[in-house]
Design a protein around this motif. Structure first.
Motif, PDB file in Angstrom:
ATOM      1  N   ILE A  11      33.927  36.427  18.996  1.00 58.15           N
ATOM      2  CA  ILE A  11      34.115  35.031  19.429  1.00 58.15           C
ATOM      3  C   ILE A  11      35.304  34.931  20.378  1.00 58.15           C
ATOM      4  CG2 ILE A  11      34.731  32.712  18.641  1.00 58.15           C
ATOM      5  CD1 ILE A  11      33.129  33.267  16.095  1.00 58.15           C
ATOM      6  N   ALA A  12      36.381  35.657  20.056  1.00 56.50           N
ATOM      7  CA  ALA A  12      37.564  35.655  20.934  1.00 56.50           C
ATOM      8  C   ALA A  12      37.210  36.214  22.307  1.00 56.50           C
ATOM      9  CB  ALA A  12      38.688  36.481  20.300  1.00 56.50           C
ATOM     10  N   PHE A  13      36.374  37.255  22.340  1.00 57.49           N
ATOM     11  CA  PHE A  13      35.947  37.822  23.622  1.00 57.49           C
ATOM     12  C   PHE A  13      35.141  36.798  24.417  1.00 57.49           C
ATOM     13  CE2 PHE A  13      32.619  39.745  26.188  1.00 57.49           C
ATOM     14  CZ  PHE A  13      33.339  40.597  27.004  1.00 57.49           C
ATOM     15  N   VAL A  14      34.238  36.087  23.756  1.00 62.27           N
ATOM     16  CA  VAL A  14      33.412  35.086  24.437  1.00 62.27           C
ATOM     17  C   VAL A  14      34.274  33.975  25.018  1.00 62.27           C
ATOM     18  CG1 VAL A  14      31.673  33.293  24.076  1.00 62.27           C
ATOM     19  CG2 VAL A  14      31.321  35.569  23.123  1.00 62.27           C
ATOM     20  N   ILE A  15      35.293  33.553  24.274  1.00 61.76           N
ATOM     21  CA  ILE A  15      36.158  32.453  24.733  1.00 61.76           C
ATOM     22  C   ILE A  15      37.113  32.923  25.826  1.00 61.76           C
ATOM     23  CG2 ILE A  15      37.992  30.849  24.074  1.00 61.76           C
ATOM     24  CD1 ILE A  15      36.694  30.694  21.302  1.00 61.76           C
ATOM     25  N   ILE A  16      37.865  33.981  25.533  1.00 53.97           N
ATOM     26  CA  ILE A  16      38.916  34.424  26.452  1.00 53.97           C
ATOM     27  C   ILE A  16      38.339  35.183  27.646  1.00 53.97           C
ATOM     28  CG2 ILE A  16      40.998  35.842  26.685  1.00 53.97           C
ATOM     29  CD1 ILE A  16      41.489  35.346  23.676  1.00 53.97           C
ATOM     30  N   GLY A  17      37.463  36.135  27.370  1.00 53.80           N
ATOM     31  CA  GLY A  17      36.922  36.950  28.452  1.00 53.80           C
ATOM     32  C   GLY A  17      35.801  36.282  29.210  1.00 53.80           C
ATOM     33  N   MET A  18      34.717  35.973  28.500  1.00 52.56           N
ATOM     34  CA  MET A  18      33.505  35.429  29.127  1.00 52.56           C
ATOM     35  C   MET A  18      33.721  34.048  29.731  1.00 52.56           C
ATOM     36  SD  MET A  18      30.180  35.767  29.605  1.00 52.56           S
ATOM     37  CE  MET A  18      28.650  34.843  29.692  1.00 52.56           C
ATOM     38  N   THR A  19      34.559  33.233  29.082  1.00 46.83           N
ATOM     39  CA  THR A  19      34.724  31.855  29.528  1.00 46.83           C
ATOM     40  C   THR A  19      35.930  31.683  30.449  1.00 46.83           C
ATOM     41  OG1 THR A  19      33.764  31.124  27.426  1.00 46.83           O
ATOM     42  CG2 THR A  19      34.873  29.460  28.757  1.00 46.83           C
ATOM     43  N   ILE A  20      37.121  31.852  29.908  1.00 52.14           N
ATOM     44  CA  ILE A  20      38.340  31.554  30.663  1.00 52.14           C
ATOM     45  C   ILE A  20      38.546  32.535  31.815  1.00 52.14           C
ATOM     46  CG2 ILE A  20      40.847  31.411  30.534  1.00 52.14           C
ATOM     47  CD1 ILE A  20      40.522  30.371  27.666  1.00 52.14           C
ATOM     48  N   LEU A  21      38.591  33.824  31.499  1.00 47.33           N
ATOM     49  CA  LEU A  21      38.916  34.826  32.529  1.00 47.33           C
ATOM     50  C   LEU A  21      37.799  34.959  33.563  1.00 47.33           C
ATOM     51  CD1 LEU A  21      40.911  36.929  33.519  1.00 47.33           C
ATOM     52  CD2 LEU A  21      39.838  38.596  31.984  1.00 47.33           C
ATOM     53  N   ALA A  22      36.550  35.047  33.111  1.00 47.48           N
ATOM     54  CA  ALA A  22      35.435  35.270  34.039  1.00 47.48           C
ATOM     55  C   ALA A  22      35.252  34.104  35.005  1.00 47.48           C
ATOM     56  CB  ALA A  22      34.146  35.524  33.261  1.00 47.48           C
ATOM     57  N   TYR A  23      35.268  32.883  34.490  1.00 45.05           N
ATOM     58  CA  TYR A  23      35.091  31.730  35.374  1.00 45.05           C
ATOM     59  C   TYR A  23      36.261  31.596  36.338  1.00 45.05           C
ATOM     60  CZ  TYR A  23      30.845  29.457  33.689  1.00 45.05           C
ATOM     61  OH  TYR A  23      29.547  29.153  33.420  1.00 45.05           O
ATOM     62  N   LEU A  24      37.471  31.840  35.845  1.00 50.48           N
ATOM     63  CA  LEU A  24      38.648  31.719  36.704  1.00 50.48           C
ATOM     64  C   LEU A  24      38.609  32.751  37.833  1.00 50.48           C
ATOM     65  CD1 LEU A  24      41.271  30.172  37.111  1.00 50.48           C
ATOM     66  CD2 LEU A  24      42.412  31.842  35.657  1.00 50.48           C
ATOM     67  N   LEU A  25      38.281  33.989  37.506  1.00 47.25           N
ATOM     68  CA  LEU A  25      38.212  35.041  38.521  1.00 47.25           C
ATOM     69  C   LEU A  25      37.078  34.781  39.513  1.00 47.25           C
ATOM     70  CD1 LEU A  25      38.847  38.268  36.395  1.00 47.25           C
ATOM     71  CD2 LEU A  25      40.413  37.185  38.015  1.00 47.25           C
ATOM     72  N   ASN A  26      35.928  34.329  38.994  1.00 51.18           N
ATOM     73  CA  ASN A  26      34.787  34.045  39.867  1.00 51.18           C
ATOM     74  C   ASN A  26      35.129  32.961  40.888  1.00 51.18           C
ATOM     75  OD1 ASN A  26      32.317  35.306  40.096  1.00 51.18           O
ATOM     76  ND2 ASN A  26      31.485  34.438  38.233  1.00 51.18           N
ATOM     77  N   VAL A  27      35.674  31.873  40.409  1.00 44.20           N
ATOM     78  CA  VAL A  27      35.983  30.745  41.286  1.00 44.20           C
ATOM     79  C   VAL A  27      37.124  31.094  42.231  1.00 44.20           C
ATOM     80  CG1 VAL A  27      36.710  28.338  41.369  1.00 44.20           C
ATOM     81  CG2 VAL A  27      35.099  29.076  39.637  1.00 44.20           C
ATOM     82  N   TRP A  28      38.116  31.828  41.740  1.00 44.15           N
ATOM     83  CA  TRP A  28      39.218  32.249  42.610  1.00 44.15           C
ATOM     84  C   TRP A  28      38.700  33.136  43.736  1.00 44.15           C
ATOM     85  CZ3 TRP A  28      40.873  37.253  43.679  1.00 44.15           C
ATOM     86  CH2 TRP A  28      42.033  37.335  44.465  1.00 44.15           C
ATOM     87  N   ALA A  29      37.811  34.079  43.408  1.00 39.54           N
ATOM     88  CA  ALA A  29      37.275  34.991  44.418  1.00 39.54           C
ATOM     89  C   ALA A  29      36.519  34.246  45.501  1.00 39.54           C
ATOM     90  CB  ALA A  29      36.370  36.031  43.764  1.00 39.54           C
ATOM     91  N   MET A  30      35.908  33.109  45.138  1.00 41.01           N
ATOM     92  CA  MET A  30      35.118  32.352  46.100  1.00 41.01           C
ATOM     93  C   MET A  30      35.967  31.651  47.155  1.00 41.01           C
ATOM     94  SD  MET A  30      32.093  30.803  43.701  1.00 41.01           S
ATOM     95  CE  MET A  30      31.397  29.868  45.068  1.00 41.01           C
ATOM     96  N   LYS A  31      37.277  31.692  47.003  1.00 40.91           N
ATOM     97  CA  LYS A  31      38.139  31.151  48.056  1.00 40.91           C
ATOM     98  C   LYS A  31      37.957  31.925  49.363  1.00 40.91           C
ATOM     99  CE  LYS A  31      42.048  28.676  46.093  1.00 40.91           C
ATOM    100  NZ  LYS A  31      41.841  27.556  46.998  1.00 40.91           N
ATOM    101  N   THR A  32      37.755  33.236  49.240  1.00 39.94           N
ATOM    102  CA  THR A  32      37.606  34.068  50.436  1.00 39.94           C
ATOM    103  C   THR A  32      36.245  34.759  50.502  1.00 39.94           C
ATOM    104  OG1 THR A  32      38.689  35.896  49.261  1.00 39.94           O
ATOM    105  CG2 THR A  32      40.074  34.506  50.657  1.00 39.94           C
ATOM    106  N   ALA A  33      35.565  34.908  49.351  1.00 36.11           N
ATOM    107  CA  ALA A  33      34.272  35.596  49.329  1.00 36.11           C
ATOM    108  C   ALA A  33      33.133  34.595  49.489  1.00 36.11           C
ATOM    109  CB  ALA A  33      34.102  36.362  48.015  1.00 36.11           C
TER     110      ALA A  33
END
Length: 295
Positions: free
Chosen positions: A219-241
């Motif tokens: 559950i911690a992986f789903v919240i921290i990794g799958m949700t918070i980290l993954a969405y943040l990295l995806n959206v951040w990358a879209m600034k230039t990608a």
């Protein structure tokens, strides 16, 4: 560090997280938490985290009504439809089926970009769309000879792939104007409002005191990794990608998912699936193939 290296590093990390999630989330659902309950846990946790970051760290406002309209659409496609269909589908089908069907997302990205940006679709891209679509349909139809799959589950995963592709295209203009935290916090707020009615009872029903440590870790992986980290990295990358580049990294998810699922004994990989996977990969490669530039 070069900005492009950072972008590719972020997208690679997201692919690894998503690839691992197929098997990890299956450990939670449905024995411990029902799919819609897990979605609510994810969405509410993300709202609390990103909301706090937005209020106390970034402090950036969205003032344009047009931007708010796009944020609402992103919340619907990127969180509500995306998550409801993904976890419902994953609960029914196998990790390998889910990860393979997910690779249709880049096709959706190209189609939506062509529609919104009025770009012409080349012949090889149209051929790629047909090839990837045929591979996905064969997989969904159950002709892969895998009893662990489920038709409705596969269809829901396909809906998830489509909604995520639409989300990538819709979110790109927002990332040119605002910081990643600003966008993600608003998107999750809209998405949480949409998913809570579906899963609130499923959040209240489990006996959390009986959960083993391994399930709390999942559950911690789903919240921290799958949700918070993954969405943040995806959206951040879209600034230039471009949305297409973000979509291309979805290709790595099945490889990670297959390795983990087979290693854990949660799924099997047959030669039929290998054939349909090759069709999907070949199709999405043709669709995402960059244009040749003249010298």
């Amino acid at each position: 560090m070069n900005q492009q290296v950072k972008v590719h590093g972020a997208l690679l990390t997201v692919s690894l997280i998503y690839g691992a999630n197929y098997s990890i989330a299956k450990e939670i659902m449905p024995t411990y938490v029902q799919p819609f309950g897990l979605i609510v846990i994810r969405a509410v946790s993300a709202v609390l985290f990103f909301g706090a970051m937005s209020l106390f760290v970034v402090k950036e406002k969205v003032e344009s009504r047009q931007d708010w309209g796009r944020i609402i659409l992103c919340g619907i496609f990127g969180i509500m439809l995306n998550q409801l269909s993904f976890f419902s589908g994953l609960n029914l089908t196998s990790p390998i089926n889910a990860s393979l069907i997910q690779t249709v997302s880049p096709v959706v990205v190209v189609l939506m970009s062509a529609y919104l940006l009025k770009e012409r679709l080349k012949v090889f891209r149209m051929a790629g769309i047909l090839l990837a679509g045929l591979g996905a349909m064969l997989l969904i139809s159950g002709k892969a000879g895998n009893a662990q799959g489920n038709t409705w589950g596969d269809i829901l995963i396909l809906l998830n792939a489509i909604s995520f592709g639409v989300f990538l295209v819709l979110a790109k203009p927002l990332m040119k104007k605002y910081q990643a935290i600003t966008v993600v916090s608003r998107i999750f707020l809209v998405g949480a409002v949409g998913v809570i009615p579906f899963g609130w009872q499923d959040v209240l029903s489990p006996d959390y005191a009986t959960f083993p440590v391994s399930i709390w870790a999942a559950i911690a992986f789903v919240i921290i990794g799958m949700t918070i980290l993954a969405y943040l990295l995806n959206v951040w990358a879209m600034k230039t990608a471009s949305p297409a580049l973000v979509g291309v990294y979805i290709y790595l998810q099945p490889l990670v998912a297959i390795i983990i699922a087979v290693w854990l004994g949660a799924d099997v990989f047959t030669w039929q699936k290998a054939l349909y996977a090759a069709m999907i990969f070949g199709g999405v490669y043709l669709v995402s193939k960059p244009k040749k530039t003249s010298n």
